[in-house]
Design a protein around this motif. Sequence first.
Motif, PDB file in Angstrom:
ATOM      1  N   UNK A 131       1.232  -1.447  -0.337  1.00 23.61           N
ATOM      2  CA  UNK A 131       0.283   0.161  -0.286  1.00 23.61           C
ATOM      3  C   UNK A 131       0.817   0.873   0.039  1.00 23.61           C
ATOM      4  N   UNK A 132       0.724   1.968  -0.672  1.00 22.54           N
ATOM      5  CA  UNK A 132       1.250   2.925  -0.985  1.00 22.54           C
ATOM      6  C   UNK A 132       0.979   5.389  -0.760  1.00 22.54           C
ATOM      7  N   UNK A 133       1.460   5.702  -0.944  1.00 20.32           N
ATOM      8  CA  UNK A 133       1.221   6.641  -0.769  1.00 20.32           C
ATOM      9  C   UNK A 133       1.794   7.837  -1.784  1.00 20.32           C
ATOM     10  N   UNK A 134       1.679   8.837  -2.939  1.00 22.89           N
ATOM     11  CA  UNK A 134       2.757   9.183  -3.516  1.00 22.89           C
ATOM     12  C   UNK A 134       2.599  10.709  -3.549  1.00 22.89           C
ATOM     13  N   UNK A 135       3.611  11.300  -3.619  1.00 20.27           N
ATOM     14  CA  UNK A 135       3.167  12.611  -3.254  1.00 20.27           C
ATOM     15  C   UNK A 135       3.862  13.225  -5.129  1.00 20.27           C
ATOM     16  N   UNK A 136       5.093  13.156  -5.254  1.00 22.01           N
ATOM     17  CA  UNK A 136       5.125  13.941  -6.316  1.00 22.01           C
ATOM     18  C   UNK A 136       5.625  12.740  -7.698  1.00 22.01           C
TER      19      UNK A 136
END
Length: 302
Positions: A131-136
Amino acid sequence: MQHGPAVRRRKLGEELRALRDRSGLTSGEAARIVGWHQSKISRIETGRSGVKPEDVRLLLDAYGGVGDQQRALLEALSASAAGPGSGTGTGTGSGGGEIGRGPQWWHDYRGLLPQEYRDFISLEAGARSARTVELSVVPGLLQTPAYARAVTRAALGGLPEPKVDALVDVRLARQSVLRTDPPLELSAVLDEAVLRRQIGGPGVMEEQLRYLVEVARLPQVRLQVLPFRVGGHLGLTGPFVIFSFPNIADLDVVVLDHLTSSLYLERKEDLEAYSAAFRTIQAHALPPQDSSDLISALADDA
């Protein structure tokens, strides 16, 4: 908070100790069976010492009753837990056609890849889900070759082209986990900024966006976009990945990337906090189909 090999050694030791207990053997009896001193068993079970995959096989043969899937995972875990110089490959990361074609293939690139990156790949390769959250940027598992090259050049300016080629090859080889049997189950939430940031130029971005729509159709991939209108959210503190593993209790780990290092969090309270944060962020994100529709519209405008 520890680096990858230390976490892996402790987890592996705990699991081996549990299997020994289940077999009814004392540490002294196990040591006599495999021809070791009892202190070696103790060092392995307490995580003070690494253990090679062939030694894990000896222990598992002595303990008996270990299924093929659990055996394979423990052997892979031992390779990642051993730390620098533990791989079986002899390459230096200068390229070659065999990348991604065998267990622990990333060790062949230890002359190119930092140990922390190899630790990350080993976690990714052994995990059941991520599970991953990416901002860039688009997550590495979902990048096109052109996008991966543009990201690598931007992040590591001045790197010789052969090394850029090798790093891109590694990133693309990692993507095989999405198509193995069973595949890695990937849930990714991307901030809308990821989709609008022009990395590599309009042509590269259009190709990347269309690929995201394509890969989002895979049953093992759940892709969502966190739109700008959400405003502030928990993910603003930084991107993170949560890896979950089959068969081994308490092996889950959170990975936080920084400019010069990665941190591995494996305490129960850390895992609970980041899992809760992911659920909250996911709940505020667009549903998968609406996310794909937004990505398609941005690709048309690229």
